[in-house]
Design an enzyme around this catalytic site. Structure first.
Site, PDB file in Angstrom:
ATOM      1  N   LYS A   1       0.590  23.696  18.903  1.00  0.00           N
ATOM      2  CA  LYS A   1       1.878  23.467  18.284  1.00  0.00           C
ATOM      3  C   LYS A   1       2.068  22.473  18.803  1.00  0.00           C
ATOM      4  O   LYS A   1       3.512  21.657  19.210  1.00  0.00           O
ATOM      5  CB  LYS A   1       3.144  24.554  18.849  1.00  0.00           C
ATOM      6  CG  LYS A   1       4.073  25.089  18.158  1.00  0.00           C
ATOM      7  CD  LYS A   1       4.573  26.172  17.358  1.00  0.00           C
ATOM      8  CE  LYS A   1       5.970  26.370  17.054  1.00  0.00           C
ATOM      9  NZ  LYS A   1       5.507  26.799  15.706  1.00  0.00           N
TER      10      LYS A   1
ATOM     11  N   GLU B   1      -3.673  31.111   8.711  1.00  0.00           N
ATOM     12  CA  GLU B   1      -2.530  31.296   9.082  1.00  0.00           C
ATOM     13  C   GLU B   1      -1.731  30.580   7.662  1.00  0.00           C
ATOM     14  O   GLU B   1      -2.584  30.329   6.676  1.00  0.00           O
ATOM     15  CB  GLU B   1      -2.468  30.982   9.897  1.00  0.00           C
ATOM     16  CG  GLU B   1      -1.939  29.670  10.331  1.00  0.00           C
ATOM     17  CD  GLU B   1      -1.979  28.615  11.948  1.00  0.00           C
ATOM     18  OE1 GLU B   1      -1.091  29.935  12.244  1.00  0.00           O
ATOM     19  OE2 GLU B   1      -2.256  27.998  12.277  1.00  0.00           O
TER      20      GLU B   1
ATOM     21  N   ARG C   1       4.039  28.945  25.824  1.00  0.00           N
ATOM     22  CA  ARG C   1       2.460  27.829  24.716  1.00  0.00           C
ATOM     23  C   ARG C   1       3.196  26.803  24.883  1.00  0.00           C
ATOM     24  O   ARG C   1       2.125  25.259  24.691  1.00  0.00           O
ATOM     25  CB  ARG C   1       3.264  28.777  23.357  1.00  0.00           C
ATOM     26  CG  ARG C   1       2.364  28.416  22.702  1.00  0.00           C
ATOM     27  CD  ARG C   1       2.386  29.085  21.280  1.00  0.00           C
ATOM     28  NE  ARG C   1       3.615  29.184  20.480  1.00  0.00           N
ATOM     29  CZ  ARG C   1       3.858  29.633  19.765  1.00  0.00           C
ATOM     30  NH1 ARG C   1       2.982  31.033  18.804  1.00  0.00           N
ATOM     31  NH2 ARG C   1       5.096  29.749  18.862  1.00  0.00           N
TER      32      ARG C   1
HETATM   33  N1  PXG Z   1       1.454  29.770  12.269  1.00  0.00           N
HETATM   34  C1  PXG Z   1       2.139  28.166  12.183  1.00  0.00           C
HETATM   35  C2  PXG Z   1       1.217  27.198  11.975  1.00  0.00           C
HETATM   36  C3  PXG Z   1       3.976  28.470  12.639  1.00  0.00           C
HETATM   37  O1  PXG Z   1       4.040  27.463  12.416  1.00  0.00           O
HETATM   38  C4  PXG Z   1       2.905  30.272  13.347  1.00  0.00           C
HETATM   39  C5  PXG Z   1       2.294  31.124  13.285  1.00  0.00           C
HETATM   40  C6  PXG Z   1       4.168  31.641  13.896  1.00  0.00           C
HETATM   41  O2  PXG Z   1       4.507  31.593  15.510  1.00  0.00           O
HETATM   42  P1  PXG Z   1       5.560  32.374  16.286  1.00  0.00           P
HETATM   43  O3  PXG Z   1       5.154  32.233  17.596  1.00  0.00           O
HETATM   44  O4  PXG Z   1       6.688  32.248  15.748  1.00  0.00           O
HETATM   45  O5  PXG Z   1       5.108  33.773  15.664  1.00  0.00           O
HETATM   46  C7  PXG Z   1       4.017  29.805  13.124  1.00  0.00           C
HETATM   47  C8  PXG Z   1       5.734  29.199  14.135  1.00  0.00           C
HETATM   48  C9  PXG Z   1       9.469  27.975  10.396  1.00  0.00           C
HETATM   49  C10 PXG Z   1       8.771  27.329  11.093  1.00  0.00           C
HETATM   50  O6  PXG Z   1      10.814  27.673  10.278  1.00  0.00           O
HETATM   51  C11 PXG Z   1       7.949  27.442  12.165  1.00  0.00           C
HETATM   52  C12 PXG Z   1       7.368  27.465  12.159  1.00  0.00           C
HETATM   53  C13 PXG Z   1       7.671  25.960  12.855  1.00  0.00           C
HETATM   54  C14 PXG Z   1       8.379  25.475  12.017  1.00  0.00           C
HETATM   55  C15 PXG Z   1       9.429  26.339  11.439  1.00  0.00           C
HETATM   56  O7  PXG Z   1       9.759  29.015   9.486  1.00  0.00           O
HETATM   57  N2  PXG Z   1       6.071  27.904  13.675  1.00  0.00           N
END
Ligand code: PXG
Length: 291
Positions: A151, A184, A52
């Protein structure tokens, strides 16, 4: 005791891990990142996170100067240098140092940073009582602009939504897409259960395709639970039997109230409980060995 940080090919103490004020990651949010987790000496779904990251970099036309294999080694070595078996890992690639203009062609060398730190877990009681969330006025970025599948280091869209949640006194916000359908949360994907069917917004609606989300879909399918990646209006949230969020930091966390409507019977539901148990088993075995 400070951390050892990976910075452009070297490991340095955190006080020395500094980047230029001319870095376009700082000036413009021009870069990409991953949030990754290690459990019991294994980095959960590391290959998926790296894939990713490289797709995000490709989408913003940023050439990563390391191979995927080298990047995997960077992640594992950072954990080893910090004696970590359980970690929250932040891998960041910015466009690098340029001038004050926007032009990425003025940035010859991307900046690569990796931080492996201990995790701050959500309080365990939240997994038992669930979160209250609200839908917020700020809409998710449109895919034709900065596609949410990237991301990127520019999280202002999500931060705006988080501010709205803070003002309302709830821990998380649900963002809708431009058409008003559920997208989301600020850092988590969202699922509902209705009549035994697990439903989550399809990636084309403008979401980050979460690694945790995809693992949960697989776990549900293994249990014979029907899964739909579909379009969800707010009505479907309000009338759901169960709702939960997924993300690297949160794992799976139940939602028991949305815009003041109680979800199901106000407690985490049976499908959530089953999938959380399955997920916590999965992380013990599914991952790249650090040591
Ligand atoms: N949606 C968004 C917009 C995200 O930033 C997820 C879904 C979940 O993705 P994963 O691959 O982690 O299952 C994210 C995750 C935090 C944090 O500390 C999380 C994210 C980015 C920055 C901080 O909770 N991304």
């Amino acid at each position: 005791m400070g951390l050892w940080i990976y910075l452009n090919g070297e490991f340095v103490p955190e006080e020395e891990a500094k980047i230029s004020v001319f870095d376009h990651g700082f000036l413009y949010g021009d870069g990409v990142f991953e949030g990754i987790r290690a459990y019991h000496g294994k980095v959960f779904r590391l290959q998926e996170h790296i894939d990713r990251l490289y797709d995000s970099a490709k989408a913003i036309n940023l050439a990563v100067p390391l191979t995927k294999e080298e990047m995997i080694e960077v992640v594992c070595e950072t954990c080893r240098r910090n004696n970590l078996t359980d970690a929250y890992i932040r891998l960041v690639i910015s466009r690098g140092k340029g001038d004050l203009g926007l032009d990425p062609n003025k940035c010859p060398q991307p900046t690569i940073v990796n931080i492996a730190s201990s995790i701050t877990l959500y309080p365990e009681e939240l997994y038992r009582i669930g979160l209250s969330v609200i839908t917020v006025p700020t809409r998710r970025n449109i895919p034709e602009g900065v596609n949410p599948r990237i991301k990127s280091l520019n999280y202002l869209n999500n931060i705006m939504a988080k501010i709205e949640a803070n003002i309302a006194g709830v821990p998380e916000a649900v963002l809708l897409n431009q058409e008003g359908f559920v997208a989301e949360c600020t850092g988590d994907n969202i699922f509902i259960v209705k009549n035994g069917v697990l439903k989550t917004p399809a990636p084309y609606l403008g979401i980050l395709e979460g690694v945790t989300r995809n693992a949960v879909i697989e776990l549900a399918q293994k249990r014979g639970i029907p899964v739909q990646e579909t379009v969800l209006p707010r009505y479907d949230l309000f009338t759901a039997d169960e709702c939960f969020l997924t993300g690297t930091a949160a794992e799976l966390i139940p939602v028991t109230k949305i815009d003041d409507r109680v979800i199901g019977n106000g407690e985490p539901g049976p499908i959530f409980n089953q999938l959380l148990e399955d997920f916590r088993e999965l992380v013990k075995v599914d991952g790249v060995d650090i040591y």
